[in-house]
Design a protein around this motif. Structure first.
Motif, PDB file in Angstrom:
ATOM      1  N   LEU A 488     -21.204 -34.536 -73.593  1.00 41.13           N
ATOM      2  CA  LEU A 488     -19.275 -33.437 -73.782  1.00 41.13           C
ATOM      3  C   LEU A 488     -20.275 -32.787 -71.931  1.00 41.13           C
ATOM      4  O   LEU A 488     -20.597 -34.086 -71.673  1.00 41.13           O
ATOM      5  N   ARG A 500     -12.816 -27.632 -69.786  1.00 42.47           N
ATOM      6  CA  ARG A 500     -12.052 -27.039 -70.988  1.00 42.47           C
ATOM      7  C   ARG A 500     -11.344 -25.916 -71.369  1.00 42.47           C
ATOM      8  O   ARG A 500     -10.971 -25.522 -70.383  1.00 42.47           O
ATOM      9  N   ASP A 508     -14.980 -32.672 -73.856  1.00 41.06           N
ATOM     10  CA  ASP A 508     -15.730 -32.529 -74.862  1.00 41.06           C
ATOM     11  C   ASP A 508     -15.625 -34.677 -75.600  1.00 41.06           C
ATOM     12  O   ASP A 508     -13.986 -34.333 -75.634  1.00 41.06           O
TER      13      ASP A 508
END
Length: 797
Positions: A488, A500, A508
């Motif tokens: 991650l 993200r 990830d």
């Protein structure tokens, strides 16, 4: 494929002010220690030369400064390659008022030629000065025989009636790092405590230091000529030393030379005064012809270890240029000097820092000049302890190498990047490219495969590979929901995706990162299995690897998660397919770099299904399709030839190719899947600098990683030469348009000549070899004895 001199030359037949900055980088000279942009010497010496047309860059490989700066309101220390004082300023005048290089001096004819076989740059110029037409032939070189020596020679042809010429020599120590506007806040003036001293007979010395402790410089310059000896007059103008004399022209000809010696740091005595005396004493007294001959012979020996011939003359010239820049950046003088592989060469592009680009150079270097590849491995190994400390601070084990490295081994990624379109600062999260560790492990293994030196596995290469595997084992986490390991918060080779969906940096399960982690862990286990039990135990004991760790590594190589669709398409990272599609115009029309364009609009590329450079396809560049398929299937995923092709097509459709590496990666990745597309990408990558636009990135330094990659694609993908544990694997896949090729490779001390003609690849073991070369083809394994030949049929597609 007889030797054609034009295949060794890059030539421009006219001066183009708009293209000068690109040419200065494209035609730059180097010897592995010094690097010299092809800037006009007269531009540094004339009174009113156009200052924005030329950039006099002169660099010492690996000579970084980490002086304090304030960027975007924050204190920053970023290691950057230093632009050295410019010692090459030179001009002539007939009346003391109008000097060659001034804006009012017309050029009547102009030719600039790079002779790659001798690493010599020439200019032939006709110009008008004070009503007279003069001709100038300039030769410059950075000696491969003496790594501290630069030479500049002017031969001036004067018309009848011109009996005297005034000569001006300039040393400009007031230089800054100022080539790249968007980096200006990080750059600027770096030299301190400058001392300029004239000496007798057109000589002068300079000393300086950097803010970085221990960084010291000394330089000596000798300007000399063939005219009657006249005294030189010296004048300091701030941080410029101007020396001037008058010469009597004999038989209409005058030769002027500048000889420059550069030494740094531990090469110098302890005091600046003694350092200046030392470099002055090092100035050569031999004739230019003698110095040039020694240099040319050194290059002749170097080229002999990288022979290349193609029936396509244009492609051969492009690839020779790529080899030339590679060999003058990483030369026989590089090993032992703690130097990495800068993706723009030793220039100001990317601050002269080191990324992962040696992964594109290792297959070529290790199979031609393994000592140079070993020097690059030494650079990484010397920073292993720092990488271990970085991992410990992050709460991890093993070695966490920085994405961008320089001298210290600490992370050198700038905290911010300036967007030249908006003028705003953008946070730079690319330091999360942890896949750099896998690249280093890959390079170490490539060197071992090419040399067969088991001492590498018990020493440097083994330590690097095992501690990088240990890092991956501590970075991966067990995901109960998936019953798999995940990685991650990382960034893959494609730098357009940094965040993200919640705005946190990192992604990830980047497919390239996860698979390279698996490959690295498998490699570590293979290394230990390949060693005698006692040697493996000694290596584990030295690194304090516990017995249970190897079990964890094995488990991870079977249970790593991949972002893969039910139809077998390997996605770039979790959630990539849910991103917004890209407007056709972004992929087809000319526009600024997309991350700049989008940020200027208040948008960002993280929202879109696009990629700056090949990410998933990098796996196919490194590994044959069959091996990649085996690697994926070993994790329990279904993956066949159809899934491989779907994966390639899907990921190719999102590429913007705004990185020079993207083209060469696609050329290699598609060689066995879509030969026609591979060939198109290869042709584009071959001309990426030679045919680049004037305002493109080449002006910052050539794209050295892509240049090395083009040589790798030719050798490893098209001719199919791969070093394996049991010898050389030969699986040619030449495109139909490639033509005939001739090159040689070295494998574990033995030379093999390869000749591709028509549908046949002929292998010839050098008669001077002292051992057989183990060869594996589709027909099976065969040792090739010295002098023996083997013909392989290959279908062109």
């Amino acid at each position: 494929m007889q030797k054609d001199e034009t295949r060794w030359q890059v030539r421009f037949e006219a001066f183009d002010a708009d293209d000068e900055h690109r040419r200065e980088a494209l035609l730059a000279l180097g010897n592995g220690v010094l690097s010299w942009r092809a800037s006009a010497p007269e531009a540094s010496a004339a009174d009113d030369a156009a200052s924005d047309v030329h950039y006099a860059g002169f660099y010492r490989a690996g000579w970084y400064d980490d002086g304090a700066r304030e960027v975007n309101g924050e204190p920053v220390r970023l290691e950057a390659l230093v632009n050295l004082p410019d010692p090459f300023g030179l001009s002539v005048s007939l009346d003391g008022r109008q000097w060659f290089g001034s804006a009012d001096v017309p050029l009547l004819a102009y030719r600039q030629s790079l002779y790659m076989d001798r690493a010599r740059l020439e200019r032939e110029i006709s110009f008008q000065l004070a009503g007279h037409s003069l001709r100038l032939r300039e030769i410059r070189l950075l000696s491969l025989a003496n790594p501290h020596l630069a030479l500049l020679r002017w031969e001036l042809q004067c018309p009848p009636g011109v009996e005297r010429v005034q000569v001006r020599s300039v040393i400009d120590a007031g230089v800054e790092n100022a080539l790249i506007g968007k980096n200006r806040a990080y750059e600027g003036k770096r030299l301190r405590d400058l001392v300029l001293e004239p000496a007798e007979g057109g000589r002068a010395t300079l000393s300086a230091r950097l803010e970085t402790p221990g960084r010291r410089l000394a330089m000596a310059v000798h300007a000399c000529h063939t005219g009657q000896i006249q005294p030189w007059r010296s004048e300091c103008q701030g941080e410029r030393l101007l020396q001037q004399t008058e010469c009597v022209v004999e038989n209409g000809r005058l030769v002027i030379e500048k000889r420059v010696i550069v030494q740094v740091d531990s090469e110098l005595p302890s005091t600046a005064a003694d350092a200046r005396k030392q470099v002055l004493a090092c100035l050569p007294t031999q004739s230019f012809a003698r110095l040039h001959l020694r240099h040319a012979r050194a290059w002749q020996r170097l080229w002999a270890q990288a022979p290349l011939g193609l029936s396509d003359a244009g492609l051969e010239k492009s690839l020779r240029l790529h080899g030339f820049h590679l060999l003058q950046t990483i030369s026989p003088h590089s090993p032992g000097r703690d130097l990495g592989f800068p993706p723009r060469g030793w220039h100001e592009g990317y601050f002269g820092q080191v990324f992962w680009d040696e992964i594109f150079a290792y297959p070529f270097l290790s199979s031609h000049l393994p000592d140079l590849a070993r020097g690059l491995l030494d650079y990484r190994y010397r920073r292993l302890d720092t990488a271990r400390e970085r991992a410990r601070i992050a709460g991890l084990r093993g070695a966490m190498f920085p994405w961008r490295s320089a001298g210290s081994g600490r992370e050198q990624t700038p905290p911010f990047q300036c967007n030249p379109l908006s003028g705003r600062w953008m946070p730079d999260y690319t330091y999360r490219q942890r896949h750099i560790g896998a690249a280093i492990a890959h390079d170490a293994w490539q060197l071992y495969l090419a040399t067969g030196d088991q001492g590498l596995l018990t020493g440097q290469a083994g330590e690097l590979i095992l501690d990088i595997a240990r890092f991956w084992a501590s970075l991966a986490r067990w995901d109960e929901a998936r019953s798999r390991f995940v990685i991650l918060g990382v960034i893959g080779p494609d730098e357009y995706h940094n965040l993200r969906r919640d705005g946190q940096p990192g992604l990830d399960n980047n497919a390239y990162t996860n698979l390279m982690a698996v490959w690295s862990l498998r490699l570590a286990l293979d290394v230990l299995a390949a060693l005698p039990e006692s040697a493996a135990q000694a290596l584990c004991s030295r690194l304090d690897i516990q017995p249970g760790e190897r079990g964890i590594w094995h488990d991870m190589t079977r249970r790593m998660y991949l972002p893969i669709r039910p139809d077998g398409v390997l996605l770039q990272f979790d959630g990539f397919e849910q991103l917004e599609p890209v407007p056709d115009a972004w992929m087809q029309e000319d526009h600024p770099r997309l991350d700049w364009m989008l940020e200027a609009r208040g948008d960002r590329p993280d929202r879109y299904r696009l990629a700056k450079q090949a990410d998933v396809l990098m796996l196919l560049y490194l590994f044959p399709g069959s091996r990649l398929g085996e690697l994926i299937r070993s994790l329990g995923y279904a993956f066949d030839e159809h899934a491989l092709r779907r994966t390639a097509a899907f990921n190719l459709s999102s590429l913007t190719h705004e990185s020079s590496l993207s083209l060469v990666v696609c050329a290699g990745a598609l060689a066995g899947i879509d030969p026609a597309a591979s060939w198109r990408f290869f042709q584009q990558s071959a001309g990426s600098d030679l045919q680049a636009p004037s305002e493109g990135g080449t002006l910052e330094g050539v794209h050295l990683g892509a240049m090395a990659g083009s040589l790798d694609v030719l050798q490893r993908h098209y001719l199919g030469v791969r070093a394996e544990h049991d010898g050389l694997q030969i699986a040619p896949a030449p495109p139909a348009a490639l033509g005939n090729v001739r090159l040689s490779v070295q494998h574990r001390g033995a030379w093999l000549r390869l000749t591709l003609e028509g549908q046949t690849l002929l292998l010839c073991a050098d008669p001077a070899n002292r051992r057989d070369i183990p060869i594996t083809t589709a027909a099976g394994a065969k040792p090739l004895a010295p002098g023996q030949r083997l013909a392989i049929a290959c279908e062109r597609r």
